[in-house]
Design a protein around this motif. Structure first.
Motif, mmCIF file in Angstrom:
data_model
loop_
_atom_site.group_PDB
_atom_site.id
_atom_site.type_symbol
_atom_site.label_atom_id
_atom_site.label_comp_id
_atom_site.label_asym_id
_atom_site.label_seq_id
_atom_site.Cartn_x
_atom_site.Cartn_y
_atom_site.Cartn_z
ATOM 1 N N LEU A 106 -1.251 -18.999 4.008
ATOM 2 C CA LEU A 106 -2.519 -18.568 4.716
ATOM 3 C C LEU A 106 -1.861 -17.381 5.742
ATOM 4 N N ALA A 107 -2.636 -16.347 5.376
ATOM 5 C CA ALA A 107 -2.541 -15.266 6.120
ATOM 6 C C ALA A 107 -3.599 -15.006 7.246
ATOM 7 N N THR A 108 -2.963 -14.938 8.630
ATOM 8 C CA THR A 108 -4.045 -14.634 9.625
ATOM 9 C C THR A 108 -4.233 -12.933 9.808
ATOM 10 N N ALA A 109 -5.410 -12.914 10.642
ATOM 11 C CA ALA A 109 -6.101 -11.679 10.854
ATOM 12 C C ALA A 109 -4.891 -10.651 11.671
ATOM 13 N N GLU A 110 -3.811 -11.443 12.078
ATOM 14 C CA GLU A 110 -2.744 -10.505 12.774
ATOM 15 C C GLU A 110 -1.694 -10.295 11.792
ATOM 16 N N GLY A 111 -2.001 -10.799 10.554
ATOM 17 C CA GLY A 111 -0.873 -10.421 9.293
ATOM 18 C C GLY A 111 0.441 -11.500 9.446
ATOM 19 N N GLU A 112 0.258 -12.479 10.139
ATOM 20 C CA GLU A 112 1.168 -13.589 9.718
ATOM 21 C C GLU A 112 0.967 -14.402 8.707
ATOM 22 N N VAL A 113 2.061 -15.124 8.173
ATOM 23 C CA VAL A 113 2.045 -15.908 7.076
ATOM 24 C C VAL A 113 2.496 -17.402 7.513
ATOM 25 N N PHE A 114 1.615 -18.428 7.313
ATOM 26 C CA PHE A 114 1.969 -19.807 7.271
ATOM 27 C C PHE A 114 1.661 -20.404 6.217
ATOM 28 N N THR A 115 2.737 -21.257 5.917
ATOM 29 C CA THR A 115 2.617 -22.267 4.396
ATOM 30 C C THR A 115 2.824 -23.849 4.879
ATOM 31 N N SER A 122 10.355 -24.670 -3.714
ATOM 32 C CA SER A 122 10.530 -23.652 -2.668
ATOM 33 C C SER A 122 9.355 -22.777 -2.673
ATOM 34 N N GLN A 123 8.297 -23.114 -2.996
ATOM 35 C CA GLN A 123 6.971 -22.360 -2.904
ATOM 36 C C GLN A 123 6.671 -22.293 -1.589
ATOM 37 N N LEU A 124 7.099 -22.936 -0.619
ATOM 38 C CA LEU A 124 6.577 -22.681 0.685
ATOM 39 C C LEU A 124 7.454 -21.273 1.519
ATOM 40 N N VAL A 134 3.642 -29.803 8.344
ATOM 41 C CA VAL A 134 2.790 -28.972 9.390
ATOM 42 C C VAL A 134 3.160 -27.591 8.930
ATOM 43 N N PRO A 135 2.066 -26.842 9.308
ATOM 44 C CA PRO A 135 2.123 -25.197 8.891
ATOM 45 C C PRO A 135 3.148 -24.642 9.554
ATOM 46 N N CYS A 136 4.273 -23.833 8.875
ATOM 47 C CA CYS A 136 5.301 -23.358 9.162
ATOM 48 C C CYS A 136 5.251 -21.523 8.743
ATOM 49 N N GLN A 137 5.340 -20.746 10.072
ATOM 50 C CA GLN A 137 5.435 -19.438 9.862
ATOM 51 C C GLN A 137 6.661 -18.996 9.297
ATOM 52 N N ILE A 138 6.334 -18.122 8.226
ATOM 53 C CA ILE A 138 7.172 -17.494 7.336
ATOM 54 C C ILE A 138 7.497 -15.880 7.710
ATOM 55 N N SER A 139 8.681 -15.866 8.245
ATOM 56 C CA SER A 139 9.077 -14.514 8.824
ATOM 57 C C SER A 139 10.250 -13.790 7.853
ATOM 58 N N THR A 140 11.043 -14.604 7.222
ATOM 59 C CA THR A 140 12.053 -13.659 6.476
ATOM 60 C C THR A 140 11.781 -12.797 5.405
ATOM 61 N N ASN A 141 12.090 -11.640 5.844
ATOM 62 C CA ASN A 141 12.057 -10.288 5.172
ATOM 63 C C ASN A 141 10.448 -9.963 5.379
ATOM 64 N N LEU A 142 9.628 -10.583 6.347
ATOM 65 C CA LEU A 142 8.354 -10.342 6.360
ATOM 66 C C LEU A 142 7.980 -10.013 8.026
#
Length: 544
Positions: A106-115, A122-124, A134-142
């Motif tokens: 999922l991408a938020t309107a702010e551009g964050e990614v949650f999986t 490892s698809q998350l 639970v939703p986890c924000q993915i920020s590595t390299n992003l």
């Protein structure tokens, strides 16, 4: 009339359309009230048994079997009632996709990614192979990137950033991560190679392949190619991005991937398809796979939208004229040529004909500032700013519009014909009753207590408004109780509402002991009482 037209033009308040999700079976678990609040929705899962939706106040709810914790609730319990996903409440969803596990990106309107969800490959993108409950924000390299679009294959994930870069992670047995190897990718990795200096504008994933359209209209592909779904004229897998050379000179705007087939839409409204075709999903009139882009003839009109989903073998398209076509696997049948449907949107094709019945995109409804004529008229009832007539009832004014009253009611057509007055005094009926009558002329509905509905029934009889009479009878039936049953029966007799009289009489007989002890029965009109006792004895109410 000019005043009415003016009021219609003035009605500029925005109204939100309801998202039509009724064709997806899982939404039958939601109440009508819940359905009216939905603004975005995605149906997913191996049998279309899971759903995520957002409401008007940016709350996110989930429902369904919760396979691998894909509902993000922190457990693996299925739920037949909507549960709120508190960890994401207040987040606006810009893009959402799902895999076969299922896993969610999922991408938020702010551009964050949650999986969250299934993570065996490892698809998350969180560096582990543990399922995410639970939703986890993915920020590595992003971390400094704004993600604007996401896409999932069966077990891999792809995201597009606002600066036109693509990142991938997850299962990589066929090169679908685009890294040049077949080793699974545990965290987001930028897809480079010949995409290095390109600006990507949209992405899509098949079961085990990826597609990217760049700003020049070229299409780049990588991953599994056993059915020719990469459109390269071969069936060999492609571990790094490769341009679809056969589309040279054609500017592509959109790409959509089925399980093992691909559709693209050009800037001229033409559709090309390639890949697997065992269900006729290419729309070419046969079931032969195609490893090169092949034009699909839908109709003479331009195509403005194409639709496919990595978990189905179904294709759909919408024309500029609003016609929706489908082909491929449709409810077990193989439809080998585009078939005109009665739908108005491609989403309904997937709800009714895809296997499984899942969403091909995040369903969304946008705020709409257009008011229908009916909505505009409802807003103008009792509005002193636009009215040209007022009724004085019990010392209070009710504001109305002469032209509308003439259009809607035979009584006013004659009584207002040569009437120049802008005030009409009304003493025959009470204020609540007369206001309800005038409001009915604007809205086609009434909202009254059963006792007040009796007064409105009197008015409806007087003005010969038969539909209103039926509505009053319906309201009275719904509000009858032992205390008011005799009063309502008396009213039904008085206004010759035979169906209502019969209903009230049966109610009195069925609750005879309590009804005969009420004050209403004690004060009953003598003739009515005689008739009541006579009729009651005929139906056996007094048998020992």
């Amino acid at each position: 009339i000019s005043l009415i037209m003016f009021s219609l033009i003035q009605a500029t308040l925005s109204s939100l359309k309801m998202l039509d999700v009724g064709k997806w079976p899982i939404f039958s678990l939601c109440s009508e009230e819940e359905l009216q609040l939905i603004r975005q929705a995605c149906v997913f899962g191996s049998a279309g048994n899971e759903v995520l939706y957002t409401t008007v106040n940016d709350e996110i709810f989930v429902l369904g079997t919760n396979c691998c914790g894909c509902l993000g609730l922190g457990d693996v319990q299925s739920t037949i009632e909507p549960r709120r996903l508190d960890s994401l409440s207040g987040k606006k969803i810009a893009s959402l996709s799902y895999g076969s596990g299922p896993h969610i990106v999922l991408a938020t309107a702010e551009g964050e990614v949650f999986t969250w969800g299934h993570n065996a490959y490892s698809q998350l993108g969180n560096g582990t192979t543990n399922h995410g409950l639970v939703p986890c924000q993915i920020s590595t390299n992003l971390s400094n990137k704004q993600v604007i679009e996401v896409a999932c294959g069966s077990y891999h994930s792809l995201v597009l950033t606002s600066d036109g870069e693509v990142f991938a992670w997850g299962y990589n047995n066929s090169g679908q991560v685009g890294s040049g190897s077949t080793v699974n990718q545990p965290i987001p990795r930028r897809v480079t190679g010949c995409l290095q200096n390109k600006v990507v504008v949209t992405i899509a994933c098949g079961q085990m392949c990826c597609m990217a359209v760049v700003d020049t209209g070229e299409v780049y592909v990588w991953g599994y190619n056993g059915n020719g779904q990469l459109g390269l004229g071969s069936s060999g897998n492609q571990p790094t991005p490769c341009r679809v050379a056969a589309l040279q000179g054609i500017r592509v705007q959109r790409v959509a991937c089925g399980y093992a087939h691909t559709l693209v839409l050009t800037d001229e409204g033409q559709v090309y398809a390639w890949g697997a075709n065992s269900y006729g999903q290419l729309g070419t009139g046969n079931k032969s796979n195609q490893s090169y882009p092949t034009p699909v003839t839908v109709e003479k009109d331009r195509i403005i939208e194409i639709a496919a989903c990595h978990s189905t073998h179904t294709s759909a398209a919408k024309t500029q004229g609003g016609h929706v076509y489908m082909w491929g696997q449709c409810r077990g049948q193989s439809v080998i040529l585009p078939h005109l449907t009665h739908f108005s949107c491609t989403d309904d094709v997937f709800a009714c004909f895809a296997t499984p019945a899942v969403s091909w995109r995040l369903l969304s409804v946008e705020p709409d500032d257009h008011l229908t004529v009916a909505e505009s008229l409802k807003r103008e009832f009792d509005n002193p700013d636009t009215a040209d007539l007022k009724f004085l009832v019990d010392g209070k004014y009710i504001y109305a519009h002469k032209v509308l009253l003439k259009i809607r009611c035979e009584h006013f057509r004659s009584s207002l014909e040569d009437n120049e007055d802008d005030i009409v005094e009304m003493s025959e009926f009470s204020y609540p009753v007369y206001r309800a009558f005038l409001e009915y002329l604007y809205t086609d509905s009434i909202s009254l207590s059963p006792e007040e509905a009796v007064g409105l029934l009197d008015l409806a009889t007087f003005y010969r408004e038969n539909r209103l009479k039926k509505l009053c009878q319906q309201t009275i039936k719904q509000g009858i109780c032992e205390e008011n049953a005799i009063a309502l029966l008396s009213a039904a007799v008085k206004y010759e509402a035979q169906d209502l009289e019969e209903f009230c009489f049966r109610f009195c007989i069925n609750h005879l002991t309590v009804v005969t002890q009420t004050s209403g029965f004690a004060e009953m009109d003598h003739d009515l009482l005689k008739n009541f006792i006579s009729k009651a004895s005929r139906v056996g109410a007094f048998k020992n």
